[in-house]
Design an enzyme around this catalytic site. Sequence first.
Site, short mmCIF file in Angstrom:
data_model
loop_
_atom_site.label_atom_id
_atom_site.label_comp_id
_atom_site.label_asym_id
_atom_site.label_seq_id
_atom_site.Cartn_x
_atom_site.Cartn_y
_atom_site.Cartn_z
N LYS A 296 -81.54 24.87 -40.38
CA LYS A 296 -82.07 23.76 -41.58
C LYS A 296 -81.88 22.16 -40.89
O LYS A 296 -81.31 22.13 -39.95
CB LYS A 296 -81.33 23.79 -42.27
CG LYS A 296 -81.41 23.36 -44.20
CD LYS A 296 -80.66 22.95 -44.57
CE LYS A 296 -81.79 21.95 -46.38
NZ LYS A 296 -80.72 22.14 -47.33
N MET B 32 -83.03 16.41 -48.82
CA MET B 32 -82.95 17.98 -49.67
C MET B 32 -82.60 17.60 -50.35
O MET B 32 -81.21 18.32 -51.22
CB MET B 32 -81.68 17.92 -48.63
CG MET B 32 -81.90 18.13 -47.37
SD MET B 32 -80.76 18.86 -45.77
CE MET B 32 -79.20 17.57 -46.28
N SER C 10 -83.41 23.58 -50.84
CA SER C 10 -83.99 22.76 -50.51
C SER C 10 -84.02 23.43 -48.54
O SER C 10 -85.33 22.77 -47.85
CB SER C 10 -83.62 21.36 -49.54
OG SER C 10 -81.97 21.60 -49.19
N ILE D 155 -75.71 22.16 -51.48
CA ILE D 155 -75.42 21.59 -52.18
C ILE D 155 -75.68 22.03 -54.18
O ILE D 155 -75.24 21.54 -54.61
CB ILE D 155 -75.66 19.81 -52.45
CG1 ILE D 155 -74.73 19.39 -52.88
CG2 ILE D 155 -76.99 19.57 -52.91
CD1 ILE D 155 -74.50 18.02 -52.21
N GLY D 156 -76.85 22.90 -54.13
CA GLY D 156 -77.02 23.38 -56.30
C GLY D 156 -77.70 24.16 -55.42
O GLY D 156 -77.90 24.48 -56.87
N GLY D 157 -77.67 25.28 -54.51
CA GLY D 157 -78.55 26.10 -54.61
C GLY D 157 -79.18 26.12 -53.62
O GLY D 157 -80.29 27.13 -53.64
N SER D 158 -79.25 25.05 -52.36
CA SER D 158 -80.34 25.26 -51.54
C SER D 158 -80.74 26.13 -50.38
O SER D 158 -81.48 26.41 -49.90
CB SER D 158 -80.42 23.43 -50.86
OG SER D 158 -80.35 22.55 -52.40
#
EC number: 3.5.1.4
Length: 547
Positions: free
Chosen positions: A131, A182, A208, A229-232
Site C-alpha cells: 500500500k 487513506m 483504503s 484502521i476502520g476496515g481498510s
Amino acid sequence: MTIQPQTWDEVAQQKQAANLALIPDEWRIKTAQSVHVLDVPTTCGVLSVAELDITETPAAELVERMRKGVLKAYDVVLAFAKRASVAHQLTNCLSEIRFEAALAEAAALDDHFATSATLKGPLHGLPISLKDNFNVEGLDTSVGFVAWSNDPATKETESELVGTLRSQGAIILCKTNVPTAMMMPETYNNLFGYTSNPHNTRLSSGGSSGGESALLALRGTPFGVGTDIGGSVRIPAAFTGIFALKPSYGRFTTHGARSGLPGQEAVRSINGPMSSDLSSLELWTKAIVGSEGWLTDPSIVPIPWREITLPQKLCFGLLVDDGVVKPLPPVLRALERTRKALEAAGHTVIEYTPYETHLSIDIITRLFRGDGGVKIATVIAQSGEPWPEGLETYRDTYEALKSTPPTVEKLWDTQMVRQLFVKKTLEHWMATSGRTGTGRPIDGLISPTTPWAACPKYGFDLHLPYTSTWNLTDQSATVFPAGFQTPEDVNAEGYVGRNEREKRVWAKYDAEESVGAPVGLQLVGLRFEEEKVLKLTEVVMAALEKA
C-alpha cells in the site's frame, strides 16, 4: 525568467504520465471492450503461457519451485511485473513502480542461490506489493495528497516492514493507490484518480487498500500488504473477492509507515496481508512473526507463531444485521449460504446481535475527527487541490471547529467511553458461552464486511461498523470470498429502511448495476487470535466448497 509554480492538476498529470512511462511498450494493451476485465491478463498476449502459470500459482508453491531450481526469481518477478502492468492499465491500481530495481534484486537472489544452494528466507524471490503509505527508498509516499508527491523516501526513512520483508527474501515490486489521507472506503484521489474493480470497472475496489485489492484480484503479485484502521484491508478484499487478515495492533510492525492522520493513536492502524489465495496469508504471517520483530520494534508483542488445533465441532456466531443498516440481498444470501454450509459440515451456528452499534459509530467518528480535521486540511491547503467528495465530512468538521478546536479533555473523555465500550463488547461476546452448547463462547463470528457486495463508484454511504467496531476493540479478523451477486438479488419488496442511513443505502441499490460483484464476508476472533482466525477460515472455505 520567473518560473511559475505548478498547479495541483499539472503535478497530477506529470505524476500519472511518469508512472505510465515506466511500463514498457511491449507490455501495453488495447483498451478493454468490457467492464469485466478479470480475464484480460490471460488473453491480452503480454504474458507467455509459462508466465501465466507462474502468476496463477500460490506463493508457497513458487518458493518451493525456486528451492528445487525449477524456477528462477528473475522469471517470477518478470512474470508478475508484466501482470501488474496489465492490471494497472485496466484499473489504475499502482501509485509507484519499481520493476527495473525489482528485476535487478531478483537476479542478485538467483546469484545467491546459485552459489549457496540456499534460499534467503521463506519469501525468497516473491514479488510483493505494498500500500502506498509504506516508505520505500526512492519512491514517493503521497498517500493520495498532491502536496506529498515528488518527495521520495530515503534509505533512512524506509518503513520497518520493508526491511523485514527483504530479510525474508521478498522483493518490493510496486506500491498501490489509496484514497486521499487513506480515510475513505473507496480509492480515489486528485493525484492518481480512481481505482476500479476488475470484476466490474463501474464498481469500487474498496478503500483504503483499494489499489492492493484490484492488483491482487488480477494476480499482479502473489500477495500484498494493506493497512486497516476502520476496515481498510477488509472492505477492499470483500469488494474484489480475495482474502485478507486484519491482525491486532502489535502483531506486525507499523513503524515508519506514513499516516493521513499522523499522531492519531486512539484507534491504531495495523498492517495486514492480502492475497487471492488463503495459503499465502499464512505464509506471509509466519514469515513476519518468525522474524521476531519485537527485538527491534518495541510496539510489537512477543508472540511467536502458534500452531492451532481446533475442536472437531465448532460454534460460529452469525451477525446478520447490526441494527442500523441491514445488509443488501446478495450479502444476506451469502450469510445464509455460509450458515447452511457450516451446519452441513457438523458445526453449530447461532445468531449474534452486536453490542450497541450506534455507540460504536459515535465513538469512532469522534476519535477520527479528534483534531477537528486540521491535519488533513493543512496538507490539502499546501497544494491547493480540492477536497475529494469522500472527505467532505472532514472539511465540514474543520470549517465548523477551526475557531473553537477540540480540546484534549474532549479526546480523553471519548477515549474513556471507548474503553468502556471495549469492555462491554467483550462481556457481550463471552456471554455467548451459555448458548453455544460447547461450554465455550463462540469460536468465531461470521459477519458482513459491508452492507454491499461491491458498491458503484462514489456510492459508499459511510456505514462502517461491520468493520470499524473490531478496530475499536482491536480484534483479529479475516475476509473470505463467499459468492457473487446475481440478477436474482433484487430488493425485498416494500423494504424502505428503519432510519435515514439505511433508507439511503437501500434506495440506491440496483441489482442489475452490480451483477457479478464478489460478496466477501468477515470472520472475527478475539484479540491476538491471528492463527486461529486463519484456521477457522480454512474450515469455512472447506464447508463452502462442499455446499
